[in-house]
Design a protein around this motif. Structure first.
Motif, PDB file in Angstrom:
ATOM      1  N   THR A   1       7.723   3.390   0.169  1.00  0.00           N
ATOM      2  CA  THR A   1       7.377   3.015  -1.034  1.00  0.00           C
ATOM      3  C   THR A   1       6.998   1.719  -1.452  1.00  0.00           C
ATOM      4  OG1 THR A   1       9.614   2.799  -1.923  1.00  0.00           O
ATOM      5  CG2 THR A   1       8.566   5.089  -1.944  1.00  0.00           C
ATOM      6  N   PRO A   2       5.960   1.362  -2.343  1.00  0.00           N
ATOM      7  CA  PRO A   2       4.962   2.387  -2.722  1.00  0.00           C
ATOM      8  C   PRO A   2       4.041   2.864  -1.884  1.00  0.00           C
ATOM      9  CG  PRO A   2       4.498   0.373  -3.558  1.00  0.00           C
ATOM     10  CD  PRO A   2       5.666   0.018  -2.554  1.00  0.00           C
ATOM     11  N   THR A   3       3.747   4.165  -1.977  1.00  0.00           N
ATOM     12  CA  THR A   3       2.368   4.691  -1.280  1.00  0.00           C
ATOM     13  C   THR A   3       1.474   5.255  -2.253  1.00  0.00           C
ATOM     14  OG1 THR A   3       3.721   5.305   0.624  1.00  0.00           O
ATOM     15  CG2 THR A   3       1.644   6.366   0.297  1.00  0.00           C
ATOM     16  N   PHE A   4       0.361   4.849  -2.082  1.00  0.00           N
ATOM     17  CA  PHE A   4      -0.858   5.258  -3.275  1.00  0.00           C
ATOM     18  C   PHE A   4      -1.723   6.137  -2.567  1.00  0.00           C
ATOM     19  CE2 PHE A   4       0.762   1.088  -4.356  1.00  0.00           C
ATOM     20  CZ  PHE A   4       1.050   1.275  -5.814  1.00  0.00           C
ATOM     21  N   VAL A   5      -2.179   6.936  -3.558  1.00  0.00           N
ATOM     22  CA  VAL A   5      -3.219   7.916  -2.974  1.00  0.00           C
ATOM     23  C   VAL A   5      -4.476   7.814  -3.922  1.00  0.00           C
ATOM     24  CG1 VAL A   5      -4.304  10.306  -2.302  1.00  0.00           C
ATOM     25  CG2 VAL A   5      -1.678   9.597  -1.897  1.00  0.00           C
ATOM     26  N   MET A   6      -5.612   7.370  -3.481  1.00  0.00           N
ATOM     27  CA  MET A   6      -6.818   7.239  -4.582  1.00  0.00           C
ATOM     28  C   MET A   6      -7.962   7.967  -3.848  1.00  0.00           C
ATOM     29  SD  MET A   6      -5.889   3.337  -5.506  1.00  0.00           S
ATOM     30  CE  MET A   6      -7.493   3.362  -6.982  1.00  0.00           C
ATOM     31  N   ASP A   7      -8.285   8.864  -4.709  1.00  0.00           N
ATOM     32  CA  ASP A   7      -9.593   9.722  -3.984  1.00  0.00           C
ATOM     33  C   ASP A   7      -9.077  10.554  -2.596  1.00  0.00           C
ATOM     34  OD1 ASP A   7     -12.212  10.824  -4.053  1.00  0.00           O
ATOM     35  OD2 ASP A   7     -12.845   9.527  -2.750  1.00  0.00           O
ATOM     36  N   ASP A   8      -9.601  10.157  -1.472  1.00  0.00           N
ATOM     37  CA  ASP A   8      -9.043  10.728  -0.138  1.00  0.00           C
ATOM     38  C   ASP A   8      -8.532   9.239   0.574  1.00  0.00           C
ATOM     39  OD1 ASP A   8     -11.290   9.226   0.542  1.00  0.00           O
ATOM     40  OD2 ASP A   8     -12.430  10.627   1.750  1.00  0.00           O
ATOM     41  N   THR A   9      -8.177   8.385   0.042  1.00  0.00           N
ATOM     42  CA  THR A   9      -7.594   7.339   0.653  1.00  0.00           C
ATOM     43  C   THR A   9      -5.976   7.178   0.234  1.00  0.00           C
ATOM     44  OG1 THR A   9      -9.764   6.097   0.584  1.00  0.00           O
ATOM     45  CG2 THR A   9      -7.524   4.674   0.984  1.00  0.00           C
ATOM     46  N   MET A  10      -5.177   6.869   1.323  1.00  0.00           N
ATOM     47  CA  MET A  10      -3.893   6.741   1.373  1.00  0.00           C
ATOM     48  C   MET A  10      -3.531   5.024   1.526  1.00  0.00           C
ATOM     49  SD  MET A  10      -0.818   9.315   2.401  1.00  0.00           S
ATOM     50  CE  MET A  10      -1.937  10.172   3.615  1.00  0.00           C
ATOM     51  N   LEU A  11      -2.918   4.599   0.667  1.00  0.00           N
ATOM     52  CA  LEU A  11      -2.542   3.027   0.703  1.00  0.00           C
ATOM     53  C   LEU A  11      -1.052   2.810   1.027  1.00  0.00           C
ATOM     54  CD1 LEU A  11      -4.538   1.990  -2.483  1.00  0.00           C
ATOM     55  CD2 LEU A  11      -5.316   1.837   0.100  1.00  0.00           C
ATOM     56  N   ARG A  12      -0.573   2.712   1.984  1.00  0.00           N
ATOM     57  CA  ARG A  12       0.700   2.578   2.544  1.00  0.00           C
ATOM     58  C   ARG A  12       1.343   1.151   2.026  1.00  0.00           C
ATOM     59  NH1 ARG A  12       1.663   7.303   5.204  1.00  0.00           N
ATOM     60  NH2 ARG A  12      -0.291   8.254   5.798  1.00  0.00           N
ATOM     61  N   GLY A  13       2.054   0.958   1.102  1.00  0.00           N
ATOM     62  CA  GLY A  13       2.678  -0.328   0.951  1.00  0.00           C
ATOM     63  C   GLY A  13       1.892  -0.999  -0.305  1.00  0.00           C
ATOM     64  N   TYR A  14       2.384  -2.096  -0.785  1.00  0.00           N
ATOM     65  CA  TYR A  14       2.073  -2.961  -1.763  1.00  0.00           C
ATOM     66  C   TYR A  14       0.559  -3.387  -1.755  1.00  0.00           C
ATOM     67  CZ  TYR A  14       1.270  -7.235  -4.634  1.00  0.00           C
ATOM     68  OH  TYR A  14       0.382  -8.046  -5.418  1.00  0.00           O
ATOM     69  N   VAL A  15      -0.152  -2.928  -2.628  1.00  0.00           N
ATOM     70  CA  VAL A  15      -1.473  -3.445  -2.677  1.00  0.00           C
ATOM     71  C   VAL A  15      -1.886  -4.300  -3.709  1.00  0.00           C
ATOM     72  CG1 VAL A  15      -3.975  -2.563  -2.701  1.00  0.00           C
ATOM     73  CG2 VAL A  15      -2.160  -1.325  -1.604  1.00  0.00           C
ATOM     74  N   PRO A  16      -2.399  -5.493  -3.589  1.00  0.00           N
ATOM     75  CA  PRO A  16      -2.752  -6.473  -4.724  1.00  0.00           C
ATOM     76  C   PRO A  16      -3.867  -5.875  -5.749  1.00  0.00           C
ATOM     77  CG  PRO A  16      -2.813  -7.730  -2.776  1.00  0.00           C
ATOM     78  CD  PRO A  16      -2.809  -6.313  -2.464  1.00  0.00           C
ATOM     79  N   LEU A  17      -3.711  -6.227  -6.934  1.00  0.00           N
ATOM     80  CA  LEU A  17      -4.465  -5.808  -8.001  1.00  0.00           C
ATOM     81  C   LEU A  17      -5.901  -5.862  -7.645  1.00  0.00           C
ATOM     82  CD1 LEU A  17      -5.042  -4.839 -10.965  1.00  0.00           C
ATOM     83  CD2 LEU A  17      -5.114  -7.247 -11.828  1.00  0.00           C
ATOM     84  N   ASP A  18      -6.507  -6.840  -7.087  1.00  0.00           N
ATOM     85  CA  ASP A  18      -7.962  -7.018  -6.835  1.00  0.00           C
ATOM     86  C   ASP A  18      -8.550  -5.974  -5.727  1.00  0.00           C
ATOM     87  OD1 ASP A  18      -6.711  -8.236  -4.692  1.00  0.00           O
ATOM     88  OD2 ASP A  18      -8.179  -9.837  -4.471  1.00  0.00           O
ATOM     89  N   GLN A  19      -7.361  -5.636  -4.737  1.00  0.00           N
ATOM     90  CA  GLN A  19      -7.692  -4.930  -3.753  1.00  0.00           C
ATOM     91  C   GLN A  19      -7.923  -3.422  -4.435  1.00  0.00           C
ATOM     92  OE1 GLN A  19      -5.839  -4.885  -0.195  1.00  0.00           O
ATOM     93  NE2 GLN A  19      -5.935  -7.121  -0.151  1.00  0.00           N
ATOM     94  N   MET A  20      -7.104  -3.040  -5.184  1.00  0.00           N
ATOM     95  CA  MET A  20      -6.888  -1.818  -6.186  1.00  0.00           C
ATOM     96  C   MET A  20      -8.181  -1.561  -6.794  1.00  0.00           C
ATOM     97  SD  MET A  20      -3.100  -0.778  -7.207  1.00  0.00           S
ATOM     98  CE  MET A  20      -2.888  -2.383  -8.078  1.00  0.00           C
ATOM     99  N   GLN A  21      -8.736  -2.632  -7.340  1.00  0.00           N
ATOM    100  CA  GLN A  21      -9.997  -2.519  -8.304  1.00  0.00           C
ATOM    101  C   GLN A  21     -11.187  -2.354  -7.505  1.00  0.00           C
ATOM    102  OE1 GLN A  21      -9.366  -6.447 -10.092  1.00  0.00           O
ATOM    103  NE2 GLN A  21      -8.724  -5.668 -12.120  1.00  0.00           N
ATOM    104  N   ALA A  22     -11.288  -2.657  -6.313  1.00  0.00           N
ATOM    105  CA  ALA A  22     -12.178  -2.831  -5.458  1.00  0.00           C
ATOM    106  C   ALA A  22     -12.364  -1.336  -4.789  1.00  0.00           C
ATOM    107  CB  ALA A  22     -12.291  -3.785  -4.222  1.00  0.00           C
ATOM    108  N   ILE A  23     -11.099  -0.720  -4.477  1.00  0.00           N
ATOM    109  CA  ILE A  23     -11.209   0.653  -4.141  1.00  0.00           C
ATOM    110  C   ILE A  23     -11.503   1.577  -5.261  1.00  0.00           C
ATOM    111  CG2 ILE A  23      -9.391   2.554  -3.520  1.00  0.00           C
ATOM    112  CD1 ILE A  23      -7.870   0.294  -1.885  1.00  0.00           C
ATOM    113  N   VAL A  24     -11.082   1.112  -6.510  1.00  0.00           N
ATOM    114  CA  VAL A  24     -11.757   2.255  -7.578  1.00  0.00           C
ATOM    115  C   VAL A  24     -13.322   1.992  -7.739  1.00  0.00           C
ATOM    116  CG1 VAL A  24     -11.697   2.458 -10.190  1.00  0.00           C
ATOM    117  CG2 VAL A  24      -9.665   2.014  -8.575  1.00  0.00           C
TER     118      VAL A  24
END
Length: 250
Positions: A222-245
């Motif tokens: 943890t944390p593990t995030f699922v966004m659309d069809d992408t899995m993000l395993r571990g901490y992801v900085p805000l700017d990277q999450m915004q880019a994925i969105v």
């Protein structure tokens, strides 16, 4: 790392020898000729070690692409359980055009680090549907935390759950019953009902279902995030999450 370097060295050997192989039938070489050929390739790699590092980069890219493809397949296979299980708390904008799911453990340091950034992403965007999957994996106190949060939700509803979630993600106190009672009272929730409900069979089912889903998705941290069809395993900085969105929205 050693295994990666060995594999990459083999890849570099293949790259370095590809031209020679095109003109040489190794199966027809004598043992002496084959040994000499290998010595030439080895000498080339020693003289040009950057070839090995280049091969490491190629190998890592291939491995990352294969892992991403595997993750997409697992997400597609389990999409109903991930995005529409019917029991997980849904925050943010329930009608948002992007859904983000987080598997979390309240005692996980990286979950705590990510919490403020997740909050900023969801609130700042305004069009993200946010789902929390209780996934306590760091011992008995983690399990108690999740049971407490889920019981608060049963007693007080979604708003109370969000308040408990926010409190637990920064909580550093005891997990003994008296401390949990004080925590519930501080949230304005019936402490007796919360404590009594922590071992409710429904909560057992939720936690087991989340564990089973995590196993199917090969989630072990943890944390593990699922966004659309992408899995993000571990901490992801805000700017990277915004880019994925942004990428998801096209």
């Amino acid at each position: 790392m050693i295994r990666t370097l060995v594999t990459a060295s083999a890849l570099a050997l293949t790259v370095a020898s590809s031209a020679a192989v095109a003109e040489t039938d190794l199966s027809k070489m004598t043992d002496a000729e084959r040994e000499a050929f290998r010595a030439e390739v080895r000498a080339y790699l020693l003289d040009n070690p950057e070839v090995i590092m280049e091969a490491v980069g190629v190998l890592e890219q291939k491995q990352a692409a294969a892992a991403a493809d595997g993750d997409r397949t697992m997400v597609e296979t389990n999409k109903d359980a991930i995005f529409a299980d019917g029991y997980s708390w849904v925050g943010g904008n329930p009608d948002g055009d992007v859904t983000m799911v987080e598997f979390l453990d309240y005692r996980c340091g990286y979950c705590r680090k990510a919490s403020a950034e997740v909050e900023e992403l969801v609130n700042g965007d305004g069009n993200i549907r946010f789902i929390v999957k209780e996934f306590p994996i760091l011992g008995e106190e983690s399990v108690i935390s999740s049971r407490f949060a889920l019981s608060v939700r049963k007693v007080g509803g979604d708003d109370a759950y969000k308040a408990a979630h926010d409190a637990l993600i920064t909580y550093k106190g005891s997990y003994e019953e008296p401390a949990l009672r004080r925590l519930a009272e501080g949230l304005g929730i019936d402490a007796d009902a919360v404590i009594a409900g922590m071992n409710d069979p429904e909560i057992n089912t939720i936690l087991q279902s989340n564990r089973d889903l995590a196993n199917r998705l090969q989630i072990s941290g943890t944390p593990t995030f699922v966004m659309d069809d992408t899995m993000l395993r571990g901490y992801v900085p805000l700017d990277q999450m915004q880019a994925i969105v942004k990428d998801i929205r096209g």
